[in-house]
Design a protein around this motif. Structure first.
Motif, PDB file in Angstrom:
ATOM      1  N   ASP A   4      29.308  38.761  53.921  1.00  0.00           N
ATOM      2  CA  ASP A   4      29.416  40.208  53.945  1.00  0.00           C
ATOM      3  C   ASP A   4      30.122  40.805  52.737  1.00  0.00           C
ATOM      4  N   PRO A   5      31.285  40.281  52.369  1.00  0.00           N
ATOM      5  CA  PRO A   5      31.965  40.859  51.216  1.00  0.00           C
ATOM      6  C   PRO A   5      31.099  40.846  49.966  1.00  0.00           C
ATOM      7  N   GLU A   6      30.272  39.851  49.806  1.00  0.00           N
ATOM      8  CA  GLU A   6      29.405  39.805  48.632  1.00  0.00           C
ATOM      9  C   GLU A   6      28.382  40.922  48.656  1.00  0.00           C
ATOM     10  N   VAL A   7      27.779  41.103  49.832  1.00  0.00           N
ATOM     11  CA  VAL A   7      26.786  42.161  49.961  1.00  0.00           C
ATOM     12  C   VAL A   7      27.456  43.500  49.710  1.00  0.00           C
ATOM     13  N   GLU A   8      28.643  43.643  50.263  1.00  0.00           N
ATOM     14  CA  GLU A   8      29.393  44.873  50.060  1.00  0.00           C
ATOM     15  C   GLU A   8      29.671  45.076  48.580  1.00  0.00           C
ATOM     16  N   GLY A   9      30.061  43.992  47.902  1.00  0.00           N
ATOM     17  CA  GLY A   9      30.337  44.067  46.466  1.00  0.00           C
ATOM     18  C   GLY A   9      29.107  44.490  45.704  1.00  0.00           C
ATOM     19  N   LEU A  10      27.973  43.957  46.119  1.00  0.00           N
ATOM     20  CA  LEU A  10      26.719  44.277  45.453  1.00  0.00           C
ATOM     21  C   LEU A  10      26.406  45.757  45.588  1.00  0.00           C
ATOM     22  N   ARG A  11      26.653  46.269  46.780  1.00  0.00           N
ATOM     23  CA  ARG A  11      26.380  47.693  47.005  1.00  0.00           C
ATOM     24  C   ARG A  11      27.225  48.550  46.063  1.00  0.00           C
ATOM     25  N   LYS A  12      28.484  48.163  45.961  1.00  0.00           N
ATOM     26  CA  LYS A  12      29.378  48.913  45.068  1.00  0.00           C
ATOM     27  C   LYS A  12      28.885  48.843  43.639  1.00  0.00           C
ATOM     28  N   ARG A  13      28.411  47.678  43.258  1.00  0.00           N
ATOM     29  CA  ARG A  13      27.967  47.523  41.878  1.00  0.00           C
ATOM     30  C   ARG A  13      26.716  48.353  41.616  1.00  0.00           C
ATOM     31  N   MET A  14      25.872  48.488  42.655  1.00  0.00           N
ATOM     32  CA  MET A  14      24.680  49.307  42.486  1.00  0.00           C
ATOM     33  C   MET A  14      25.086  50.768  42.282  1.00  0.00           C
ATOM     34  N   THR A  15      26.120  51.180  43.005  1.00  0.00           N
ATOM     35  CA  THR A  15      26.600  52.552  42.827  1.00  0.00           C
ATOM     36  C   THR A  15      27.159  52.704  41.420  1.00  0.00           C
ATOM     37  N   HIS A  16      27.866  51.673  41.006  1.00  0.00           N
ATOM     38  CA  HIS A  16      28.505  51.697  39.696  1.00  0.00           C
ATOM     39  C   HIS A  16      27.490  51.827  38.558  1.00  0.00           C
ATOM     40  N   ILE A  17      26.451  51.023  38.620  1.00  0.00           N
ATOM     41  CA  ILE A  17      25.463  51.075  37.537  1.00  0.00           C
ATOM     42  C   ILE A  17      24.826  52.462  37.455  1.00  0.00           C
ATOM     43  N   LYS A  18      24.606  53.069  38.609  1.00  0.00           N
ATOM     44  CA  LYS A  18      24.011  54.411  38.597  1.00  0.00           C
ATOM     45  C   LYS A  18      24.922  55.389  37.885  1.00  0.00           C
ATOM     46  N   GLN A  19      26.193  55.288  38.174  1.00  0.00           N
ATOM     47  CA  GLN A  19      27.143  56.187  37.517  1.00  0.00           C
ATOM     48  C   GLN A  19      27.134  55.975  36.011  1.00  0.00           C
ATOM     49  N   VAL A  20      27.190  54.694  35.630  1.00  0.00           N
ATOM     50  CA  VAL A  20      27.240  54.394  34.202  1.00  0.00           C
ATOM     51  C   VAL A  20      26.005  54.922  33.489  1.00  0.00           C
ATOM     52  N   LEU A  21      24.840  54.707  34.069  1.00  0.00           N
ATOM     53  CA  LEU A  21      23.616  55.168  33.436  1.00  0.00           C
ATOM     54  C   LEU A  21      23.616  56.694  33.309  1.00  0.00           C
ATOM     55  N   GLN A  22      24.003  57.361  34.376  1.00  0.00           N
ATOM     56  CA  GLN A  22      24.005  58.817  34.340  1.00  0.00           C
ATOM     57  C   GLN A  22      24.968  59.360  33.299  1.00  0.00           C
ATOM     58  N   GLN A  23      26.155  58.739  33.270  1.00  0.00           N
ATOM     59  CA  GLN A  23      27.154  59.168  32.283  1.00  0.00           C
ATOM     60  C   GLN A  23      26.608  59.131  30.869  1.00  0.00           C
ATOM     61  N   ARG A  24      25.759  58.164  30.629  1.00  0.00           N
ATOM     62  CA  ARG A  24      25.255  58.013  29.269  1.00  0.00           C
ATOM     63  C   ARG A  24      23.908  58.700  29.065  1.00  0.00           C
TER      64      ARG A  24
END
Lengths: 154, 154
Positions: A4-24
């Motif tokens: 579970d923690p891994e899946v949760e981590g993955l979800r967070k990372r997916m949110t993160h990449i979206k933010q990074v892409l949008q920022q740029r």
DNA sequence: TTAGGTGCAAATTCTTTGCACCCTG
DNA sequence: CAGGGTGCAAAGAATTTGCACCTAA
């Protein structure tokens, strides 16, 4: 093997990449998200071809060159990393004395450095599960002076 | 920058390679000795092309493929090593947690392993001369179980 | 003498590029 | 709707291979 923690981590990372892409001001395309997802969830160290094949199962039309372009992009954005020197081809090392490497993640250059302290490190037990450790080499990654300079100039 | 002990070391290594080649009934050719010499004396991490160009100055007729063949041979004999994964192409790493790598020098596979102990290592001062260290990754090289098995069978 | 080694040129494999079309913002 | 992003096909690098000749042992 997925916890579970891994899946949760993955979800967070997916949110993160979206933010990074949008920022740029980079576009949030299907391909980018799928490719990132594939690398991020892999416990392995896939090469471009492997990632391509996996992503194809969900996006049957992606092309290998998009996979390459996206991987280098993700690397530039610091969202993923490479194993060993980045971008570069095989490099040979004739130095048989105990030594360590400083890898510039920007230009790919590899510098030797020495440290009595680091030479003392012993093969950790965790290795026994994987094979027989013979040599230890510490790899420090970062930016070399030259690339730091180029960066501040631009 | 060449100090006497280095030159002395190089001489010993030249003697060593000759012994190793003879032990294995491999021929002591000009090309092999020059190529080894070139890698051994280089404080750098040259790629095949660079080695080729250097060796050419002394042996104008060597070909790039001989350089490749010889480098892989030297690698197999354990006389030189590679930086990062051997033989393989770029591999990507989506694991953002602190982790370390076990590289099988035979098959090139890279396994992650974790160690609280190793995570504690700090960027040594020697790095300041080279650039800005950001991440430390310990690389243990050796043979994985699979390759150990194949080796004992043959 | 005679295998193993080399050089050449051609084949592979991996990665990048140019360009017209497509899709996100 | 506009410009960045993609897919395609073709170009470019990097590395390997087949084969006839050469050379170290």
């Amino acid at each position: 093997m997925k916890t579970d923690p891994e899946v949760e981590g993955l979800r967070k990372r997916m949110t993160h990449i979206k933010q990074v892409l949008q920022q740029r001001d980079l576009k949030l395309t299907h391909q980018r998200l799928e490719i990132f997802n594939e690398v991020a969830k892999s416990g392995d160290h896939p090469d471009a071809e492997t990632i391509y094949r996996s992503v194809r199962q969900r996006l049957p039309t992606v092309s290998l060159d998009t996979v390459y372009r996206t991987l280098w992009l993700l690397l530039d954005l610091g969202l993923i990393s490479t194993v060993g020197p980045s971008r570069e081809r095989v490099h040979f090392d004739g130095n048989t004395q105990p030594h360590h490497h400083f890898v510039c993640t920007k230009c790919g250059k590899i510098y030797d450095f020495y440290s009595r302290e680091l030479d003392k490190i012993e093969v950790p037990e965790a290795i026994q599960a994987l094979g027989q450790g013979e040599k230890i080499n510490v790899e420090v990654r970062g930016l070399c002076h030259q690339c730091l300079k180029n960066k501040s100039e631009s």
